[in-house]
Design an enzyme around this catalytic site. Structure first.
Site, PDB file in Angstrom:
ATOM      1  N   CYS A   8       0.871  -1.183   0.000  1.00  0.00           N
ATOM      2  CA  CYS A   8       0.000   0.000   0.000  1.00  0.00           C
ATOM      3  C   CYS A   8       0.905   1.230   0.000  1.00  0.00           C
ATOM      4  O   CYS A   8       2.103   1.117  -0.306  1.00  0.00           O
ATOM      5  CB  CYS A   8      -0.971  -0.014   1.176  1.00  0.00           C
ATOM      6  SG  CYS A   8      -0.173  -0.022   2.791  1.00  0.00           S
ATOM      7  N   ASN A  11       2.443   1.464   4.162  1.00  0.00           N
ATOM      8  CA  ASN A  11       2.784   0.193   4.832  1.00  0.00           C
ATOM      9  C   ASN A  11       2.588   0.278   6.349  1.00  0.00           C
ATOM     10  O   ASN A  11       3.346  -0.296   7.130  1.00  0.00           O
ATOM     11  CB  ASN A  11       4.226  -0.258   4.489  1.00  0.00           C
ATOM     12  CG  ASN A  11       4.565  -1.679   4.941  1.00  0.00           C
ATOM     13  OD1 ASN A  11       5.705  -1.967   5.266  1.00  0.00           O
ATOM     14  ND2 ASN A  11       3.604  -2.570   4.961  1.00  0.00           N
ATOM     15  N   CYS A  13      -1.132   0.652   7.366  1.00  0.00           N
ATOM     16  CA  CYS A  13      -2.551   0.305   7.573  1.00  0.00           C
ATOM     17  C   CYS A  13      -2.962  -0.921   6.754  1.00  0.00           C
ATOM     18  O   CYS A  13      -3.112  -2.026   7.288  1.00  0.00           O
ATOM     19  CB  CYS A  13      -3.462   1.475   7.218  1.00  0.00           C
ATOM     20  SG  CYS A  13      -3.239   2.930   8.276  1.00  0.00           S
ATOM     21  N   ARG A  14      -3.169  -0.732   5.455  1.00  0.00           N
ATOM     22  CA  ARG A  14      -3.808  -1.773   4.653  1.00  0.00           C
ATOM     23  C   ARG A  14      -2.919  -2.991   4.395  1.00  0.00           C
ATOM     24  O   ARG A  14      -3.346  -4.139   4.595  1.00  0.00           O
ATOM     25  CB  ARG A  14      -4.292  -1.178   3.318  1.00  0.00           C
ATOM     26  CG  ARG A  14      -5.377  -0.151   3.502  1.00  0.00           C
ATOM     27  CD  ARG A  14      -5.593   0.678   2.248  1.00  0.00           C
ATOM     28  NE  ARG A  14      -4.442   1.536   1.960  1.00  0.00           N
ATOM     29  CZ  ARG A  14      -4.298   2.271   0.871  1.00  0.00           C
ATOM     30  NH1 ARG A  14      -5.225   2.230  -0.062  1.00  0.00           N
ATOM     31  NH2 ARG A  14      -3.231   3.036   0.718  1.00  0.00           N
ATOM     32  N   SER A  15      -1.680  -2.761   3.946  1.00  0.00           N
ATOM     33  CA  SER A  15      -0.843  -3.931   3.638  1.00  0.00           C
ATOM     34  C   SER A  15      -0.437  -4.720   4.889  1.00  0.00           C
ATOM     35  O   SER A  15      -0.378  -5.956   4.823  1.00  0.00           O
ATOM     36  CB  SER A  15       0.362  -3.556   2.770  1.00  0.00           C
ATOM     37  OG  SER A  15       1.171  -2.580   3.367  1.00  0.00           O
ATOM     38  N   ASP A 126      -8.033   3.939   1.522  1.00  0.00           N
ATOM     39  CA  ASP A 126      -7.054   4.323   2.533  1.00  0.00           C
ATOM     40  C   ASP A 126      -7.791   4.813   3.781  1.00  0.00           C
ATOM     41  O   ASP A 126      -8.500   5.810   3.723  1.00  0.00           O
ATOM     42  CB  ASP A 126      -6.209   5.445   1.916  1.00  0.00           C
ATOM     43  CG  ASP A 126      -5.142   5.940   2.861  1.00  0.00           C
ATOM     44  OD1 ASP A 126      -5.120   5.501   4.029  1.00  0.00           O
ATOM     45  OD2 ASP A 126      -4.333   6.758   2.408  1.00  0.00           O
TER      46      ASP A 126
HETATM   47  P1  4NP Z   1      -1.659   2.832   4.141  1.00  0.00           P
HETATM   48  O1  4NP Z   1      -2.274   4.168   4.749  1.00  0.00           O
HETATM   49  O2  4NP Z   1      -1.170   3.142   2.756  1.00  0.00           O
HETATM   50  O3  4NP Z   1      -2.812   1.883   4.145  1.00  0.00           O
HETATM   51  O4  4NP Z   1      -0.545   2.404   5.072  1.00  0.00           O
HETATM   52  C1  4NP Z   1      -1.580   5.381   4.786  1.00  0.00           C
HETATM   53  C2  4NP Z   1      -0.732   5.643   5.840  1.00  0.00           C
HETATM   54  C3  4NP Z   1      -0.075   6.867   5.915  1.00  0.00           C
HETATM   55  C4  4NP Z   1      -0.276   7.815   4.915  1.00  0.00           C
HETATM   56  C5  4NP Z   1      -1.105   7.534   3.859  1.00  0.00           C
HETATM   57  C6  4NP Z   1      -1.768   6.319   3.796  1.00  0.00           C
HETATM   58  N1  4NP Z   1       0.376   9.076   5.016  1.00  0.00           N
HETATM   59  O5  4NP Z   1       0.024   9.980   4.209  1.00  0.00           O
HETATM   60  O6  4NP Z   1       1.269   9.248   5.848  1.00  0.00           O
END
Ligand code: 4NP
Length: 159
Positions: A8, A11, A13-15, A126
């Site tokens: 994702c 790295n 939340c989702r992954s 997200d």
């Molecule tokens: P992820 O979520 O891609 O599912 O890990 C996010 C975590 C942090 C950010 C964006 C998406 N960020 O902008 O810091």
């Protein structure tokens, strides 16, 4: 070893959730000696961080442990992994750009919800800036998609 990588943006939340769910399922189905699981981010914004507390709490409430520490995807991942799962279309585009820079890539790229029978090929949204419902929804989507992915891998490898 059949190697699976969830990807994702951050790295955190989702992954990590996809990784934790597949690790759990692999253990449950007695395939730990055949399938290994990892996750990575297209960005390096959160390198070294554990999964987001809200994602970990949602996972724990369903009995799932998230062991990940954030790392950024590297070109060698495309040679090392058999399956790379993108959480959304933007992740998939970023991965396709990298894929084209790799000599002899091995990985097959998919969007994760290709394996979700309820909405094949949509995005895993997200949840980072949203409320807690977002995290539960992400869990539910990934739980379905992980089971679909497992069935696909087992069929493709005859295991
Ligand atoms: P992820 O979520 O891609 O599912 O890990 C996010 C975590 C942090 C950010 C964006 C998406 N960020 O902008 O810091």
């Amino acid at each position: 070893m059949i190697k699976v990588l969830f990807v994702c943006l951050g790295n955190i939340c989702r992954s990590p959730m996809g990784e934790g769910l597949l690790i759990h399922l692999v253990k449950e189905e007695g395939l730990s000696d055949k399938i290994s699981v990892d996750s990575a981010g297209t960005s390096g914004w959160h390198i070294g961080e554990p999964a987001d507390r809200r994602m970990r709490q949602t996972a724990e409430s369903h009995g799932i442990h998230l062991p990940s520490k954030s790392r950024q995807i590297r070109l060698s991942d495309f040679q090392e992994f058999d399956y790379i799962l993108a959480m959304d279309s933007s992740n998939l585009r970023d991965l396709q750009d990298l894929y084209h820079q790799v000599k002899k890539p091995k990985a097959q790229l998919f969007k994760m919800r290709y394996f979700d029978p309820q909405a094949p090929d949509s995005d895993v949204p997200d949840p980072y800036y949203g409320g807690d419902l977002g995290f539960e929804e992400v869990y539910q989507m990934l739980d379905r998609a992980t089971r679909g992915l497992m069935a696909h891998i087992r069929a493709e490898h005859g295991i």
